[in-house]
Scaffold this motif. Structure first.
Motif, PDB file in Angstrom:
ATOM      1  N   GLY A   1     -11.208  -7.756  -7.224  1.00  0.00           N
ATOM      2  CA  GLY A   1     -11.025  -8.006  -5.732  1.00  0.00           C
ATOM      3  C   GLY A   1     -12.340  -7.874  -5.042  1.00  0.00           C
ATOM      4  N   VAL A   2     -13.416  -7.665  -5.585  1.00  0.00           N
ATOM      5  CA  VAL A   2     -14.703  -7.674  -4.891  1.00  0.00           C
ATOM      6  C   VAL A   2     -15.703  -8.598  -5.589  1.00  0.00           C
ATOM      7  N   LEU A   3     -16.182  -9.516  -4.717  1.00  0.00           N
ATOM      8  CA  LEU A   3     -17.226 -10.376  -5.259  1.00  0.00           C
ATOM      9  C   LEU A   3     -18.729  -9.978  -4.825  1.00  0.00           C
ATOM     10  N   LEU A   4     -19.597 -10.143  -5.307  1.00  0.00           N
ATOM     11  CA  LEU A   4     -21.018 -10.020  -4.807  1.00  0.00           C
ATOM     12  C   LEU A   4     -21.951 -10.775  -5.796  1.00  0.00           C
ATOM     13  N   THR A   5     -23.136 -10.882  -4.985  1.00  0.00           N
ATOM     14  CA  THR A   5     -24.212 -11.543  -5.809  1.00  0.00           C
ATOM     15  C   THR A   5     -25.238 -10.144  -6.276  1.00  0.00           C
ATOM     16  N   HIS A   6     -25.532 -10.271  -7.205  1.00  0.00           N
ATOM     17  CA  HIS A   6     -26.887  -9.387  -7.773  1.00  0.00           C
ATOM     18  C   HIS A   6     -28.000 -10.296  -7.813  1.00  0.00           C
ATOM     19  N   LEU A   7     -28.795  -9.938  -6.980  1.00  0.00           N
ATOM     20  CA  LEU A   7     -30.289 -10.537  -6.839  1.00  0.00           C
ATOM     21  C   LEU A   7     -31.276 -10.225  -7.934  1.00  0.00           C
ATOM     22  N   SER A   8     -31.200  -9.457  -8.885  1.00  0.00           N
ATOM     23  CA  SER A   8     -32.261  -9.200 -10.071  1.00  0.00           C
ATOM     24  C   SER A   8     -31.472  -8.600 -11.225  1.00  0.00           C
ATOM     25  N   GLU A   9     -31.614  -9.172 -12.433  1.00  0.00           N
ATOM     26  CA  GLU A   9     -31.241  -8.776 -13.570  1.00  0.00           C
ATOM     27  C   GLU A   9     -31.519  -7.543 -14.081  1.00  0.00           C
ATOM     28  N   GLY A  10     -32.594  -6.863 -13.680  1.00  0.00           N
ATOM     29  CA  GLY A  10     -32.812  -5.469 -14.228  1.00  0.00           C
ATOM     30  C   GLY A  10     -33.863  -5.704 -15.355  1.00  0.00           C
ATOM     31  N   ARG A  11     -34.572  -4.650 -15.386  1.00  0.00           N
ATOM     32  CA  ARG A  11     -35.700  -4.830 -16.981  1.00  0.00           C
ATOM     33  C   ARG A  11     -35.381  -3.613 -17.734  1.00  0.00           C
ATOM     34  N   PHE A  12     -35.506  -3.904 -19.148  1.00  0.00           N
ATOM     35  CA  PHE A  12     -35.387  -2.826 -19.778  1.00  0.00           C
ATOM     36  C   PHE A  12     -36.600  -2.574 -20.753  1.00  0.00           C
ATOM     37  N   ASP A  13     -37.236  -1.412 -20.335  1.00  0.00           N
ATOM     38  CA  ASP A  13     -38.543  -1.036 -20.857  1.00  0.00           C
ATOM     39  C   ASP A  13     -38.793   0.221 -21.524  1.00  0.00           C
ATOM     40  N   LYS A  14     -39.549   0.879 -22.149  1.00  0.00           N
ATOM     41  CA  LYS A  14     -39.862   2.177 -22.791  1.00  0.00           C
ATOM     42  C   LYS A  14     -39.176   3.132 -21.811  1.00  0.00           C
ATOM     43  N   ALA A  15     -39.426   3.132 -20.637  1.00  0.00           N
ATOM     44  CA  ALA A  15     -38.827   4.253 -19.844  1.00  0.00           C
ATOM     45  C   ALA A  15     -37.220   4.399 -19.881  1.00  0.00           C
ATOM     46  N   TRP A  16     -36.764   2.997 -19.792  1.00  0.00           N
ATOM     47  CA  TRP A  16     -35.257   3.024 -19.977  1.00  0.00           C
ATOM     48  C   TRP A  16     -34.778   3.472 -21.359  1.00  0.00           C
ATOM     49  N   LEU A  17     -35.430   2.973 -22.257  1.00  0.00           N
ATOM     50  CA  LEU A  17     -34.941   3.588 -23.866  1.00  0.00           C
ATOM     51  C   LEU A  17     -34.987   4.887 -24.038  1.00  0.00           C
ATOM     52  N   ALA A  18     -36.080   5.761 -23.174  1.00  0.00           N
ATOM     53  CA  ALA A  18     -36.253   7.090 -23.346  1.00  0.00           C
ATOM     54  C   ALA A  18     -35.468   7.710 -22.784  1.00  0.00           C
ATOM     55  N   GLU A  19     -34.783   7.064 -21.652  1.00  0.00           N
ATOM     56  CA  GLU A  19     -33.427   7.772 -20.932  1.00  0.00           C
ATOM     57  C   GLU A  19     -32.284   7.634 -21.734  1.00  0.00           C
TER      58      GLU A  19
END
Length: 277
Positions: A179-197
């Motif tokens: 019931g709520v529509l929005l635009t996300h302006l960035s797809e995000g990035r998956f890097d080494k720091a992300w995988l460690a978390e």
């Protein structure tokens, strides 16, 4: 148009803005969100990234009505997955599409046109999920105060949404609204720091995972686990993280006890192949 202006134009209920810039700060998002919880004066909280544009008019009432209709609801987002794998991953695993989402995705890091990412596999106005994407989500203040974000384990800007979903999900429903529509302006990035978390997240929740809110059959779940684990191995290699992390995971009691022997042996074989290669 700035996100604050778009909120004023569309929300349709009394509200306050609690903003924070991380340009010159070392605080992680969990600590920032916990500070916001303390400051908030209204009983419903909405956490959102700055790179979104909300299109739905009166969305504040949509959120309030959704929570009023279901006293068991604890978190409401616009994107999530009804299956959170045992194998290390983001909020969405691989192999079978378990995504529930309603947003327009724009791209910052690759040359692609914006597209409507509408996935409603359960064909419901509100879909119960295992975890949500943190770009936008709402939670009653009383629940946020009870659980809080884990600013001890997660110091950066990754995995807070999955962790909070799993925590709140131990007692309440986690869901995606259409019931709520929005635009996300960035797809995000998956890097080494992300995988460690991600690795830390799965070490924390290994006794609880997987979470299956889509009533997937065992064969389907095992397919997700196999493909997601292989993807995890590829990421370890790509980001040059020691592969012993994979063996440590495989031989952890809560992991190997939840997989069939055949699958367990296959995953060990895949891991050994990565070592040899």
């Amino acid at each position: 148009m700035a996100v604050s202006e778009k909120i004023a134009e569309t929300i349709g209920v009394p509200y306050e803005l609690i903003t924070f810039s991380n340009k010159n700060s070392t605080l992680g998002i969990c600590e920032v969100y916990n500070q916001g919880i303390k400051k908030a004066k209204y009983p419903m909280l909405c956490f959102m990234h700055e790179d979104i544009i909300i299109h739905t008019g009166g969305w504040g009432n949509t959120v309030l009505n959704t929570f009023n209709d279901d006293p068991e609801l604890g978190i409401l987002g616009v994107a999530g997955s009804y299956y959170k794998p045992l194998s290390p991953s983001g909020w969405l695993g691989q192999g079978i599409d378990t995504e529930c989402s309603n947003l327009i995705q724009s791209y910052k890091f690759k040359d692609e046109a914006p597209n409507l990412n509408y996935k409603n596999p359960l064909n419901t106005p509100v879909a119960e999920v295992a975890c949500i994407d943190g770009l936008w989500f709402c939670v009653p203040k009383v629940i946020a105060e009870k659980y809080k974000f884990d600013d001890i384990t997660f110091k950066g800007f990754h995995c807070y949404d999955q962790d909070f979903s799993l925590l709140v999900g131990t007692e309440y429903k986690v869901a995606v609204t259409y019931g709520v529509l929005l635009t996300h302006l960035s797809e995000g990035r998956f890097d080494k720091a992300w995988l460690a978390e991600v690795i830390k997240l799965h070490q924390k929740w290994d006794n609880m995972l997987p979470v299956n809110k889509g009533h997937l059959e065992e064969k389907q779940s095992l397919q997700i686990e196999k493909v997601t684990y292989k993807c995890f191995l590829d990421q370890l290699v790509t980001f040059k993280i020691p592969l012993h992390n994979a063996f440590k995971l495989l031989w952890h009691n809560s992991f190997n006890k939840k997989l069939k022997l055949g699958m367990f042996l296959k995953l060990n074989y895949y891991t050994l192949k990565k070592y040899i290669l």
